[in-house]
Design an enzyme around this catalytic site. Structure first.
Site, PDB file in Angstrom:
ATOM      1  N   GLU A 213      -6.404  -4.222   0.479  1.00 24.55           N
ATOM      2  CA  GLU A 213      -6.845  -4.367   1.862  1.00 24.55           C
ATOM      3  C   GLU A 213      -8.365  -4.208   1.874  1.00 24.55           C
ATOM      4  OE1 GLU A 213      -4.064  -1.600   3.952  1.00 24.55           O
ATOM      5  OE2 GLU A 213      -3.080  -3.471   4.528  1.00 24.55           O
TER       6      GLU A 213
ATOM      7  N   GLU B 190       0.880  -1.180   0.000  1.00 24.41           N
ATOM      8  CA  GLU B 190       0.000   0.000   0.000  1.00 24.41           C
ATOM      9  C   GLU B 190       0.908   1.216   0.000  1.00 24.41           C
ATOM     10  OE1 GLU B 190      -3.045   0.167  -0.423  1.00 24.41           O
ATOM     11  OE2 GLU B 190      -3.860  -1.791   0.101  1.00 24.41           O
TER      12      GLU B 190
ATOM     13  N   CYS C 267      -2.498   8.884   1.925  1.00 27.82           N
ATOM     14  CA  CYS C 267      -1.924   8.363   0.682  1.00 27.82           C
ATOM     15  C   CYS C 267      -2.828   8.566  -0.522  1.00 27.82           C
ATOM     16  CB  CYS C 267      -1.664   6.874   0.864  1.00 27.82           C
ATOM     17  SG  CYS C 267      -3.107   6.012   1.491  1.00 27.82           S
TER      18      CYS C 267
HETATM   19  P1  NAD Z   1       8.169   5.069   4.662  1.00 26.32           P
HETATM   20  O1  NAD Z   1       8.191   4.344   3.377  1.00 26.32           O
HETATM   21  O2  NAD Z   1       9.262   5.984   4.980  1.00 26.32           O
HETATM   22  O3  NAD Z   1       8.113   4.032   5.883  1.00 26.32           O
HETATM   23  C1  NAD Z   1       7.094   3.063   5.982  1.00 26.32           C
HETATM   24  C2  NAD Z   1       7.541   1.970   6.929  1.00 26.32           C
HETATM   25  O4  NAD Z   1       8.572   1.205   6.315  1.00 26.32           O
HETATM   26  C3  NAD Z   1       8.112   2.474   8.249  1.00 26.32           C
HETATM   27  O5  NAD Z   1       7.663   1.635   9.292  1.00 26.32           O
HETATM   28  C4  NAD Z   1       9.601   2.324   8.043  1.00 26.32           C
HETATM   29  O6  NAD Z   1      10.343   2.164   9.237  1.00 26.32           O
HETATM   30  C5  NAD Z   1       9.664   1.070   7.198  1.00 26.32           C
HETATM   31  N1  NAD Z   1      10.864   0.914   6.393  1.00 26.32           N
HETATM   32  C6  NAD Z   1      11.685   1.862   5.903  1.00 26.32           C
HETATM   33  N2  NAD Z   1      12.674   1.296   5.182  1.00 26.32           N
HETATM   34  C7  NAD Z   1      12.472  -0.038   5.214  1.00 26.32           C
HETATM   35  C8  NAD Z   1      13.154  -1.159   4.636  1.00 26.32           C
HETATM   36  N3  NAD Z   1      14.248  -1.015   3.877  1.00 26.32           N
HETATM   37  N4  NAD Z   1      12.658  -2.398   4.869  1.00 26.32           N
HETATM   38  C9  NAD Z   1      11.537  -2.559   5.609  1.00 26.32           C
HETATM   39  N5  NAD Z   1      10.867  -1.540   6.180  1.00 26.32           N
HETATM   40  C10 NAD Z   1      11.321  -0.291   5.978  1.00 26.32           C
HETATM   41  O7  NAD Z   1       6.753   5.791   4.704  1.00 26.32           O
HETATM   42  P2  NAD Z   1       6.211   6.855   5.780  1.00 26.32           P
HETATM   43  O8  NAD Z   1       6.967   8.124   5.575  1.00 26.32           O
HETATM   44  O9  NAD Z   1       6.154   6.222   7.111  1.00 26.32           O
HETATM   45  O10 NAD Z   1       4.700   7.039   5.287  1.00 26.32           O
HETATM   46  C11 NAD Z   1       4.328   7.884   4.253  1.00 26.32           C
HETATM   47  C12 NAD Z   1       4.175   7.115   2.964  1.00 26.32           C
HETATM   48  O11 NAD Z   1       3.253   6.042   3.141  1.00 26.32           O
HETATM   49  C13 NAD Z   1       3.593   7.954   1.852  1.00 26.32           C
HETATM   50  O12 NAD Z   1       4.252   7.678   0.647  1.00 26.32           O
HETATM   51  C14 NAD Z   1       2.161   7.501   1.772  1.00 26.32           C
HETATM   52  O13 NAD Z   1       1.537   7.696   0.535  1.00 26.32           O
HETATM   53  C15 NAD Z   1       2.275   6.062   2.118  1.00 26.32           C
HETATM   54  N6  NAD Z   1       1.005   5.535   2.628  1.00 26.32           N
HETATM   55  C16 NAD Z   1       0.278   4.661   1.826  1.00 26.32           C
HETATM   56  C17 NAD Z   1      -0.945   4.185   2.258  1.00 26.32           C
HETATM   57  C18 NAD Z   1      -1.760   3.244   1.412  1.00 26.32           C
HETATM   58  O14 NAD Z   1      -2.625   2.564   1.942  1.00 26.32           O
HETATM   59  N7  NAD Z   1      -1.539   3.155   0.113  1.00 26.32           N
HETATM   60  C19 NAD Z   1      -1.444   4.585   3.493  1.00 26.32           C
HETATM   61  C20 NAD Z   1      -0.687   5.463   4.276  1.00 26.32           C
HETATM   62  C21 NAD Z   1       0.537   5.929   3.817  1.00 26.32           C
END
Ligand code: NAD
Length: 488
Positions: free
Chosen positions: A462, A254, A288
């Site tokens: 989801e 997502e 998102c």
């Molecule tokens: P992010 O990608 O920085 O982090 C998301 C999660 O991934 C965090 O828990 C982080 O610690 C973890 N993570 C980071 N690097 C990783 C790796 N190499 N391996 C495994 N896990 C890792 O995102 P964010 O800044 O927390 O959230 C914002 C982003 O999430 C935006 O791009 C938003 O659009 C997206 N989002 C999508 C949805 C959806 O349902 N499509 C919903 C909410 C947010």
């Protein structure tokens, strides 16, 4: 209300094997209240020993849980939903502390949405069946099996909702889960883990481990994990998806978006403006599926912008714990800086600010809801996900042009159309490349409806019945009634 009298914060950093646990060897992660910048808690990143313990306990709980009937599993999930609803205010206050989102939102959109998911999938659990295929004597049956231990990795914008949207279908199907919340918002998910135990889940069925990306990566690469479900950005999604491929794990991704809202000349202007506000400024724009590219047909453009600006002035910006507040801070200083950086780029590339554009002079990470007009498709603010309260208005002349421009993005999470012409609404939606679409509405995501993206915005769904496909696998059994015919 002050922070001191907020409902009990979680007792320790991790929740593993049915109990809160700590490992002081893990790096400290401060939890900052976005409305003031104060540190309200400190959690520890999970050490490899904690991750290992979580995966071991999840595996043994999963074996026991999968042996229960669907009805029994469903009862636990529905009980958890009831407990969450009964504690909605405490959980909502914690969500506000974790994220900075106004209580006026968290009271109706977070714990309650998590409860909806647990109730919905709790109800489905007893209905999950395979199929029987008659072959005129011999027959085949296909059973739906759980995957095993699933890893959930969350973003910071909806910590409770994200955890429940992943845990509910996973657990309903007979899986266990190890969940890593975002390091920015680590508190809420612990409460969900605690509530599942109170509801009768076996210890270890749903575990929470804290940490940065390295802890997420440890889960994504561990051979004991059968599936990884990530909510996060596209770059993280690409890393997690490829890490999961090493063991051919199932994935749900997502990810981010740059979704279009198309407003035609014949639209109800108040509905369209309301959709644009909901799709850009709710949760201070940190959603998102936000419709951050608002394409408005030339005949309605000026009146639309005028009403949008007028109504945006009605935002009540303030203390998120005051229920009158409708617009709170961004989640962190880093996110605020990033979003203000995009505002500067928008200005520099020639777009015009007709509302907002500035940091607000008060403690915490506040900025004004911001509206750009005169935005063209090539501008950075029209191409990249900003993830903050920044709306771009783009003018268009005809339907084909609007569809082509709306689709000219690598993202494909959501899309919306506002028009009174229903034939046009369906014709346009059919051509839009997005997984989650809205007609004369925006950003409503009931648990009954599948949610997810296409293109770079992700894979899998989801919610809805569709989520079951992503947390179970089919085992096909051919039953021969003999004799066995062999060539020699
Ligand atoms: P992010 O990608 O920085 O982090 C998301 C999660 O991934 C965090 O828990 C982080 O610690 C973890 N993570 C980071 N690097 C990783 C790796 N190499 N391996 C495994 N896990 C890792 O995102 P964010 O800044 O927390 O959230 C914002 C982003 O999430 C935006 O791009 C938003 O659009 C997206 N989002 C999508 C949805 C959806 O349902 N499509 C919903 C909410 C947010």
């Amino acid at each position: 209300m002050t922070i001191a009298n907020i409902a009990a914060k979680p007792e320790a950093s991790h929740f593993v094997g049915g109990a809160y646990i700590e490992d002081e060897a893990g790096a400290a992660i401060d939890v900052i209240y976005p409305a003031t910048g104060e540190t309200i808690a400190t959690v520890r990143s999970a050490t490899p020993a904690i991750v290992d313990r979580a995966l071991e306990t999840a595996a043994s709980a999963q074996a026991e849980w999968a042996g229960r009937t669907g009805a029994e599993r469903g009862r636990v999930l529905r009980r958890a939903a009831d407990i969450i609803r009964a504690r909605n205010r405490d959980l909502s206050e914690l969500e506000t502390l974790d994220t900075g989102k106004p209580l006026s939102e968290t009271l109706v959109a977070d714990a309650s949405s998590g409860a909806d998911a647990l109730e919905y999938f709790g109800n489905l659990a007893a209905t999950l069946t395979g199929e029987h295929i008659a072959l005129g004597g011999d027959f085949v049956y296909a059973v739906r099996e759980p995957l095993g231990v699933c890893a959930g990795i969350g973003a910071w914008n909806y910590p409770t909702q994200i955890a429940c949207w992943k845990a509910a279908p996973a657990l309903a199907c007979g899986n266990a889960m190890v969940f890593k919340p975002s390091e920015v918002t680590p508190l809420c998910t612990l409460k969900i883990a605690q509530i599942l135990i109170e509801a009768g889940a076996p210890p270890g069925l749903f575990n929470v481990v804290q940490g940065y990306g390295d802890v997420g990566a440890a889960l994504a690469t561990d051979p004991r994990v059968a599936k990884v479900s990530l909510t996060g950005s596209v770059p993280t999604g690409q890393k997690v998806y490829s890490a999961a491929a090493g063991h051919m794990k199932h994935v749900t991704m997502e990810l981010g978006g740059k979704s279009p809202i198309l407003v035609f000349d014949d639209a109800d202007i108040e509905d369209a403006v309301g959709g644009a506000i909901l799709g850009n400024f709710y949760s201070s724009g940190q959603i998102c599926s936000n419709g951050t590219r608002v394409f408005v047909q030339r005949g309605l453009h000026d009146r639309f912008v005028e009403r949008l600006v007028e109504r945006t002035r009605g935002a009540v910006i303030g203390d998120p714990l005051d229920e009158a507040t409708s617009f709170g801070p961004l989640v962190s200083e880093a996110q605020l800086d990033k979003v203000l950086g995009y505002v500067d780029i928008g200005r520099a590339e020639g777009a015009e600010i007709v509302a907002g554009g500035n940091r607000i002079d008060r403690p915490g990470f506040y900025m004004e809801p911001t509206i750009f007009t005169g935005v063209t498709d090539e501008m950075t603010i029209a191409r990249e996900e900003i993830f903050g309260p920044v709306l771009s208005v783009l003018a268009f002349d005809d339907e084909d042009e609007a569809v082509a421009r709306a689709n000219a993005t690598e993202f494909g999470l959501a899309a919306g159309v506002f028009t009174r012409d229903l034939a046009r609404a369906h014709r346009v939606i059919a051509q839009l490349q997005a997984g989650t679409c809205f007609i004369n509405a925006y950003n409503l995501t009931p648990v009954e409806a599948p949610f997810g993206g296409v293109k770079q915005s992700g894979v899998g769904r989801e919610n809805g019945h569709a989520a079951i496909e992503h947390y179970s696998q089919l085992k096909t059994v051919y039953v021969g009634l003999g004799p066995v015919e062999a060539p020699f």
